[in-house]
Design an enzyme around this catalytic site. Sequence first.
Site, PDB file in Angstrom:
ATOM      1  N   GLY A  11       0.992  -1.261   0.092  1.00 35.40           N
ATOM      2  CA  GLY A  11       0.130   0.009   0.033  1.00 35.40           C
ATOM      3  C   GLY A  11       0.783   1.190  -0.014  1.00 35.40           C
ATOM      4  NE  ARG A  72      -2.605  -3.893  -0.263  1.00 32.43           N
ATOM      5  CZ  ARG A  72      -2.018  -3.162   1.121  1.00 32.43           C
ATOM      6  NH1 ARG A  72      -1.028  -3.537   1.221  1.00 32.43           N
ATOM      7  NH2 ARG A  72      -2.718  -2.081   1.486  1.00 32.43           N
ATOM      8  CG  ASP A 103       5.790  -8.436   7.783  1.00 27.10           C
ATOM      9  OD1 ASP A 103       7.174  -8.622   7.930  1.00 27.10           O
ATOM     10  OD2 ASP A 103       4.863  -9.406   7.829  1.00 27.10           O
ATOM     11  CB  THR A 126       3.787   0.570   6.916  1.00 26.32           C
ATOM     12  OG1 THR A 126       2.496   0.517   7.115  1.00 26.32           O
ATOM     13  CG2 THR A 126       4.782   0.241   7.827  1.00 26.32           C
ATOM     14  CG  ASP A 128      -0.333   0.043   8.838  1.00 22.71           C
ATOM     15  OD1 ASP A 128      -0.885   1.002   8.929  1.00 22.71           O
ATOM     16  OD2 ASP A 128      -0.684  -0.954   8.347  1.00 22.71           O
ATOM     17  CG  ASP A 130       3.009  -3.003  10.927  1.00 25.88           C
ATOM     18  OD1 ASP A 130       3.615  -2.614  10.021  1.00 25.88           O
ATOM     19  OD2 ASP A 130       1.842  -3.650  10.559  1.00 25.88           O
ATOM     20  NE  ARG A 172      -2.441  -5.375   7.559  1.00 29.05           N
ATOM     21  CZ  ARG A 172      -3.422  -5.816   7.013  1.00 29.05           C
ATOM     22  NH1 ARG A 172      -4.166  -5.141   6.059  1.00 29.05           N
ATOM     23  NH2 ARG A 172      -3.995  -7.044   6.913  1.00 29.05           N
TER      24      ARG A 172
HETATM   25  O1  F6P Z   1      -0.892  -1.092   5.673  1.00 26.09           O
HETATM   26  C1  F6P Z   1      -1.324   0.245   5.400  1.00 26.09           C
HETATM   27  C2  F6P Z   1      -2.762   0.098   5.211  1.00 26.09           C
HETATM   28  O2  F6P Z   1      -3.016   1.561   5.060  1.00 26.09           O
HETATM   29  C3  F6P Z   1      -3.476  -0.384   6.683  1.00 26.09           C
HETATM   30  O3  F6P Z   1      -3.440   0.750   7.698  1.00 26.09           O
HETATM   31  C4  F6P Z   1      -5.026  -0.676   6.033  1.00 26.09           C
HETATM   32  O4  F6P Z   1      -5.757  -1.681   7.077  1.00 26.09           O
HETATM   33  C5  F6P Z   1      -4.870  -1.235   4.763  1.00 26.09           C
HETATM   34  O5  F6P Z   1      -3.411  -0.596   4.364  1.00 26.09           O
HETATM   35  C6  F6P Z   1      -5.669  -0.777   3.696  1.00 26.09           C
HETATM   36  O6  F6P Z   1      -5.453  -1.382   2.574  1.00 26.09           O
HETATM   37  P1  F6P Z   1      -5.925  -0.910   1.215  1.00 26.09           P
HETATM   38  O7  F6P Z   1      -5.354   0.085   0.677  1.00 26.09           O
HETATM   39  O8  F6P Z   1      -5.572  -2.252   0.367  1.00 26.09           O
HETATM   40  O9  F6P Z   1      -7.405  -0.706   1.288  1.00 26.09           O
END
Ligand code: F6P
Length: 348
Positions: A11, A72, A103, A126, A128, A130, A172
């Site tokens: 992402g 992805r 990750d 990220t 996040d 994490d 997440r």
């Molecule tokens: O990992 C980054 C993130 O923004 C998370 O916080 C969230 O859950 C996810 O990606 C959302 O993913 P997508 O862009 O596929 O909706």
Amino acid sequence: MKKFAILTSGGDCPGLNAVIRAVVVRSAVHHAEVMGIRAGWRGLVFPDTMKLTRARVDTILNQGGTILGMSRFSPYHTPNGPERLMQNVKDWNLDAVIAVGGDGTLTLAKRLKDEYGLNVVGVPKTIDNDVAATDETFGFDTAVAIATEAIDRLRTTAEAHERVIVVEVMGRDAGWIAAAAGLAGGAELILVPERPAVLKDIINTVRRWHRMGRVSSLIVVAEGALVSETGAGPAENVLLNKQPDHMGRPRFGGVGAYLAKEIETACGVETRVTVLGHVQRGGTPTARDRVLATRLGSYAADLAGEGRFGTMAALRGTEIVGVTLEEAVGKKKHLDPRLYDVASSFFE
Ligand code: F6P
């Protein structure tokens, strides 16, 4: 002249363009030119590349998103994906691939290194925050700044209408964004995955606030927060969305709406929910993220230039260092309990 490739995968997050710029500029010191791979690993399996010149990257430092695009995509999910990828690496005379991702991306990088000998260097990204083995990922600071601004704005409308507002933030299954933005925005309550909560306790808290005269409040909830009905059953939030994403990972979201409805029904106070969603990932990176992304990108170019493959550029304290991908993948860096404890010491 050497040849490196760079890809951004997973992402997006603010700061990716700063990394691309830094890799292109710093690689010149190692007498390497840099090829851009479009749409993450997909562009390395199904050739999709772009020329990266100094002139092309000179003006992208402050731009959100990524000029390379993201996906992805996993090479392991397409027939002969890794073999095709390695053939392209050979045909294009690539000395190194710099993979910028979270990750999932870094796990793929390690696997391709272990199983196919790919000369790969990782850069963690990220919102996040994490990723293990690095103290911070770029994108996080921007997401926290956006979420904090939103909380500030929501507070004035919550006060005007004497409402409870539940703000759902991303992250997440880690509570970094919620804890940092909640603390910065003075949230009355912050719910994170690392501290499972019980619905009836939350309801009792809101009732108590009203008894003591607090008629408006802000509750920040991480999208992955665990809230169970009674404390005995399973956590509720993940159950709200059973459809995994195409990498097989759970999708988050819905806990804010669930909480708002339960609070309004049980407490009889007007309650609204705001889901910040992808707003947290868009737009221009903060100065701090630009600096971190640039430092990590420069260091990744050094790792590639020095042939230190299977490594990742990481922030440790105030230093940028190289760590092995082994140290970085397969484990989450969960919220530091000390940060949550400081934030929660302001709860009443
Ligand atoms: O990992 C980054 C993130 O923004 C998370 O916080 C969230 O859950 C996810 O990606 C959302 O993913 P997508 O862009 O596929 O909706």
